[in-house]
Motif scaffolding. Structure first.
Motif, PDB file in Angstrom:
ATOM      1  N   THR A 152      13.036  12.033  -5.650  1.00  0.00           N
ATOM      2  CA  THR A 152      12.960  10.715  -6.276  1.00  0.00           C
ATOM      3  C   THR A 152      11.676  10.024  -5.824  1.00  0.00           C
ATOM      4  O   THR A 152      11.475   9.822  -4.621  1.00  0.00           O
ATOM      5  N   PRO A 153      10.774   9.660  -6.744  1.00  0.00           N
ATOM      6  CA  PRO A 153       9.571   8.926  -6.334  1.00  0.00           C
ATOM      7  C   PRO A 153       9.972   7.585  -5.735  1.00  0.00           C
ATOM      8  O   PRO A 153      10.839   6.890  -6.274  1.00  0.00           O
ATOM      9  N   VAL A 154       9.370   7.219  -4.619  1.00  0.00           N
ATOM     10  CA  VAL A 154       9.778   5.989  -3.957  1.00  0.00           C
ATOM     11  C   VAL A 154       9.578   4.777  -4.870  1.00  0.00           C
ATOM     12  O   VAL A 154      10.377   3.837  -4.847  1.00  0.00           O
ATOM     13  N   ASP A 183       0.836  -1.196   0.000  1.00  0.00           N
ATOM     14  CA  ASP A 183       0.000   0.000   0.000  1.00  0.00           C
ATOM     15  C   ASP A 183       0.873   1.250   0.000  1.00  0.00           C
ATOM     16  O   ASP A 183       0.884   2.024   0.957  1.00  0.00           O
ATOM     17  N   VAL A 184       1.628   1.427  -1.068  1.00  0.00           N
ATOM     18  CA  VAL A 184       2.511   2.586  -1.156  1.00  0.00           C
ATOM     19  C   VAL A 184       1.898   3.631  -2.075  1.00  0.00           C
ATOM     20  O   VAL A 184       1.348   3.305  -3.133  1.00  0.00           O
ATOM     21  N   ASP A 185       1.949   4.875  -1.649  1.00  0.00           N
ATOM     22  CA  ASP A 185       1.435   5.984  -2.446  1.00  0.00           C
ATOM     23  C   ASP A 185       2.481   6.345  -3.494  1.00  0.00           C
ATOM     24  O   ASP A 185       3.601   6.737  -3.157  1.00  0.00           O
ATOM     25  N   PRO A 186       2.160   6.221  -4.780  1.00  0.00           N
ATOM     26  CA  PRO A 186       3.157   6.502  -5.826  1.00  0.00           C
ATOM     27  C   PRO A 186       3.624   7.950  -5.861  1.00  0.00           C
ATOM     28  O   PRO A 186       4.629   8.264  -6.488  1.00  0.00           O
ATOM     29  N   GLU A 187       2.896   8.849  -5.182  1.00  0.00           N
ATOM     30  CA  GLU A 187       3.318  10.246  -5.144  1.00  0.00           C
ATOM     31  C   GLU A 187       4.283  10.526  -3.996  1.00  0.00           C
ATOM     32  O   GLU A 187       4.817  11.628  -3.890  1.00  0.00           O
ATOM     33  N   THR A 188       4.538   9.524  -3.162  1.00  0.00           N
ATOM     34  CA  THR A 188       5.463   9.693  -2.040  1.00  0.00           C
ATOM     35  C   THR A 188       6.895   9.731  -2.542  1.00  0.00           C
ATOM     36  O   THR A 188       7.284   8.932  -3.397  1.00  0.00           O
ATOM     37  N   THR A 189       7.677  10.633  -2.009  1.00  0.00           N
ATOM     38  CA  THR A 189       9.100  10.669  -2.367  1.00  0.00           C
ATOM     39  C   THR A 189       9.866   9.642  -1.535  1.00  0.00           C
ATOM     40  O   THR A 189       9.403   9.231  -0.455  1.00  0.00           O
ATOM     41  N   LEU A 190      11.021   9.281  -2.019  1.00  0.00           N
ATOM     42  CA  LEU A 190      11.867   8.356  -1.285  1.00  0.00           C
ATOM     43  C   LEU A 190      12.236   8.925   0.077  1.00  0.00           C
ATOM     44  O   LEU A 190      12.227   8.225   1.093  1.00  0.00           O
ATOM     45  N   LEU A 191      12.538  10.219   0.130  1.00  0.00           N
ATOM     46  CA  LEU A 191      12.913  10.836   1.396  1.00  0.00           C
ATOM     47  C   LEU A 191      11.780  10.766   2.411  1.00  0.00           C
ATOM     48  O   LEU A 191      11.987  10.434   3.580  1.00  0.00           O
ATOM     49  N   TYR A 234       9.356   8.624   2.498  1.00  0.00           N
ATOM     50  CA  TYR A 234       9.181   7.227   2.879  1.00  0.00           C
ATOM     51  C   TYR A 234      10.225   6.816   3.918  1.00  0.00           C
ATOM     52  O   TYR A 234       9.908   6.171   4.922  1.00  0.00           O
ATOM     53  N   LEU A 235      11.470   7.213   3.674  1.00  0.00           N
ATOM     54  CA  LEU A 235      12.543   6.872   4.609  1.00  0.00           C
ATOM     55  C   LEU A 235      12.328   7.527   5.969  1.00  0.00           C
ATOM     56  O   LEU A 235      12.452   6.884   7.012  1.00  0.00           O
TER      57      LEU A 235
END
Length: 201
Positions: free
Chosen positions: A86-88, A30-38, A40-41
Motif C-alpha cells: 500500500t503506498p503510504v 517531505d514524504v516519498d510517494p514511492e514509500t510503502t505504508l509498511l 513508513y511505519l
C-alpha cells in the motif's frame, strides 16, 4: 514530520501528507510517494510490530487496520489491509491502527491478544501481529461473528510453524455460537474462569 496526539491546527499545503497512526496525528511535508505504508511505519515511525515477509500481500504478516469515513454509509469503515504494497500516500486523511495500538504487556492486552496467548496460538510469533489485526478488524466490523466469518477473515494470513488449530481455537471464542458450540461457556474468558474446553484440554 510532526507527531501530535491532539487536534492542533496544522497549516496544510498541497504537499503536506496527513494521517493518523494509533490515535496520533502524523504530518509530513517531505514524504516519498514511492514509500510503502509498511516501510513508513517500520522505518520512519519505528513501529516494527507489522512484519515484512513476502512483500506482495500473500502472507498477511504486514496486516494493519485502515479506517476511513464512508460518506455514503455515513459511518467509519474499517478494513484489514496489506501495508507491504500500500503506498503510504494512499492513506492520506485516514487512520491506521497497528498491533502496537491495540494493547501491550506494558499497558493491557486486548482480548484478541489475550485469547491467542491462552490457547498457545503462537510459536515464532512472526505471523502473530497480522493474525491479530485481521481478527481485530473483523471484531470492529462485527462484534459477534460466526466461526465461518473468522475463518474467512484469516484467509490472507499464513502461519508457517504454529499451525492453524490453536489460532482458530483462540479466535473462535469470539464467535456468536461459541468456540465449542456453547456461547455461555466462552463468555468469561477475560476473567480466566471460563469452562470452555479449549482452555482446559
Amino acid at each position: 514530520m510532526a507527531v501530535s496526539g491532539t487536534d492542533t491546527a496544522v497549516q496544510k499545503t498541497a504537499d503536506t501528507f496527513v494521517f493518523f497512526v494509533n490515535g496520533n496525528k502524523i504530518v509530513d511535508d517531505d514524504v516519498d510517494p514511492e514509500t510503502t505504508l509498511l516501510s513508513y511505519l517500520r522505518h520512519k515511525l519505528r513501529l516494527r510490530g507489522s512484519k515484512y515477509s513476502c512483500g506482495e500481500g500473500g502472507c498477511g504478516a504486514c496486516t494493519v487496520m485502515l479506517s476511513r469515513y464512508d460518506h455514503q454509509e455515513k459511518k467509519i469503515s474499517h478494513h484489514a489491509i496489506n501495508a507491504c504494497y500500500t503506498p503510504v500516500c494512499a492513506v492520506h486523511g485516514m487512520a491506521v491502527t497497528t498491533v502496537e495500538g491495540i494493547g501491550s504487556t506494558r499497558t493491557k492486552l486486548h482480548p484478541v491478544q489475550e485469547r491467542l496467548t491462552k490457547t498457545h496460538g503462537m510459536q515464532c510469533g512472526f505471523c502473530t501481529p497480522g493474525m491479530l489485526m485481521s481478527m481485530y478488524t473483523l471484531l470492529r466490523n462485527n462484534p459477534l461473528p460466526l466461526g465461518s466469518d473468522i475463518e474467512e477473515a484469516l484467509v490472507g494470513n499464513l502461519c508457517r510453524c504454529t499451525g492453524y488449530r490453536p489460532i482458530l481455537e483462540g479466535f473462535k471464542t469470539f464467535a456468536a455460537n461459541g468456540c465449542c458450540g456453547n456461547p455461555s461457556a466462552c463468555q468469561n474468558l477475560n476473567d480466566g474462569d471460563s469452562d470452555c474446553w479449549v482452555l482446559h484440554t
